[in-house]
Scaffold this motif. Sequence first.
Motif, PDB file in Angstrom:
ATOM      1  N   LYS A  14     -16.756 -12.087  -4.302  1.00  9.54           N
ATOM      2  CA  LYS A  14     -15.344 -12.464  -4.402  1.00  9.54           C
ATOM      3  C   LYS A  14     -15.110 -13.836  -3.772  1.00  9.54           C
ATOM      4  O   LYS A  14     -14.393 -14.670  -4.331  1.00  9.54           O
ATOM      5  CB  LYS A  14     -14.460 -11.412  -3.734  1.00  9.54           C
ATOM      6  CG  LYS A  14     -12.994 -11.735  -3.840  1.00  9.54           C
ATOM      7  CD  LYS A  14     -12.118 -10.682  -3.224  1.00  9.54           C
ATOM      8  CE  LYS A  14     -10.657 -11.113  -3.352  1.00  9.54           C
ATOM      9  NZ  LYS A  14      -9.757 -10.164  -2.750  1.00  9.54           N
ATOM     10  N   GLN A  18     -13.684 -16.837  -6.005  1.00 13.41           N
ATOM     11  CA  GLN A  18     -12.373 -17.371  -5.634  1.00 13.41           C
ATOM     12  C   GLN A  18     -12.484 -18.844  -5.246  1.00 13.41           C
ATOM     13  O   GLN A  18     -11.625 -19.643  -5.601  1.00 13.41           O
ATOM     14  CB  GLN A  18     -11.757 -16.554  -4.497  1.00 13.41           C
ATOM     15  CG  GLN A  18     -10.301 -16.912  -4.254  1.00 13.41           C
ATOM     16  CD  GLN A  18      -9.633 -15.984  -3.253  1.00 13.41           C
ATOM     17  OE1 GLN A  18     -10.237 -15.038  -2.757  1.00 13.41           O
ATOM     18  NE2 GLN A  18      -8.384 -16.257  -2.965  1.00 13.41           N
ATOM     19  N   ASN A  21     -12.961 -20.916  -8.476  1.00 12.52           N
ATOM     20  CA  ASN A  21     -11.784 -20.940  -9.344  1.00 12.52           C
ATOM     21  C   ASN A  21     -10.577 -21.633  -8.725  1.00 12.52           C
ATOM     22  O   ASN A  21      -9.593 -21.872  -9.412  1.00 12.52           O
ATOM     23  CB  ASN A  21     -11.387 -19.515  -9.730  1.00 12.52           C
ATOM     24  CG  ASN A  21     -12.390 -18.879 -10.658  1.00 12.52           C
ATOM     25  OD1 ASN A  21     -13.037 -19.544 -11.446  1.00 12.52           O
ATOM     26  ND2 ASN A  21     -12.531 -17.570 -10.569  1.00 12.52           N
ATOM     27  N   SER A  22     -10.630 -21.957  -7.456  1.00  7.93           N
ATOM     28  CA  SER A  22      -9.457 -22.447  -6.741  1.00  7.93           C
ATOM     29  C   SER A  22      -9.423 -23.968  -6.599  1.00  7.93           C
ATOM     30  O   SER A  22     -10.233 -24.547  -5.875  1.00  7.93           O
ATOM     31  CB  SER A  22      -9.398 -21.826  -5.345  1.00  7.93           C
ATOM     32  OG  SER A  22      -8.351 -22.393  -4.602  1.00  7.93           O
ATOM     33  N   ILE A  36      -4.732 -20.810  -7.925  1.00 11.10           N
ATOM     34  CA  ILE A  36      -5.502 -19.702  -7.366  1.00 11.10           C
ATOM     35  C   ILE A  36      -5.732 -20.089  -5.908  1.00 11.10           C
ATOM     36  O   ILE A  36      -6.308 -21.144  -5.630  1.00 11.10           O
ATOM     37  CB  ILE A  36      -6.832 -19.503  -8.108  1.00 11.10           C
ATOM     38  CG1 ILE A  36      -6.552 -19.078  -9.536  1.00 11.10           C
ATOM     39  CG2 ILE A  36      -7.715 -18.496  -7.385  1.00 11.10           C
ATOM     40  CD1 ILE A  36      -7.751 -18.993 -10.427  1.00 11.10           C
ATOM     41  N   PRO A  39      -9.938 -18.888  -0.693  1.00  6.98           N
ATOM     42  CA  PRO A  39     -10.197 -17.789   0.232  1.00  6.98           C
ATOM     43  C   PRO A  39     -10.046 -18.298   1.669  1.00  6.98           C
ATOM     44  O   PRO A  39     -10.107 -19.506   1.908  1.00  6.98           O
ATOM     45  CB  PRO A  39     -11.643 -17.387  -0.077  1.00  6.98           C
ATOM     46  CG  PRO A  39     -12.258 -18.561  -0.720  1.00  6.98           C
ATOM     47  CD  PRO A  39     -11.153 -19.298  -1.410  1.00  6.98           C
TER      48      PRO A  39
END
Length: 69
Positions: A14, A18, A21-22, A36, A39
């Motif tokens: 994850k 994350q 994609n962020s 997005i 994290p």
Amino acid sequence: MIPGKGWCAQAELKRFTQTANSPEAIGVGARHGKKIPAPPDPMSLSSAKAFIKNLIYEWFKEKQIQYNL
């Protein structure tokens, strides 16, 4: 699926996805342009490379066993 095989922890996967994609985490190089959130502890590029290298290694090991190589 990948964590279920024991190749990595669900939290690690994850964190990788994350981060990748962020845009907040890695800027314009992110896979998605939408918002997005990053994290709490984004994965560094060197950690991401090591993560992927390990997944590829585990995949090759599985194929080696599968085909008795």
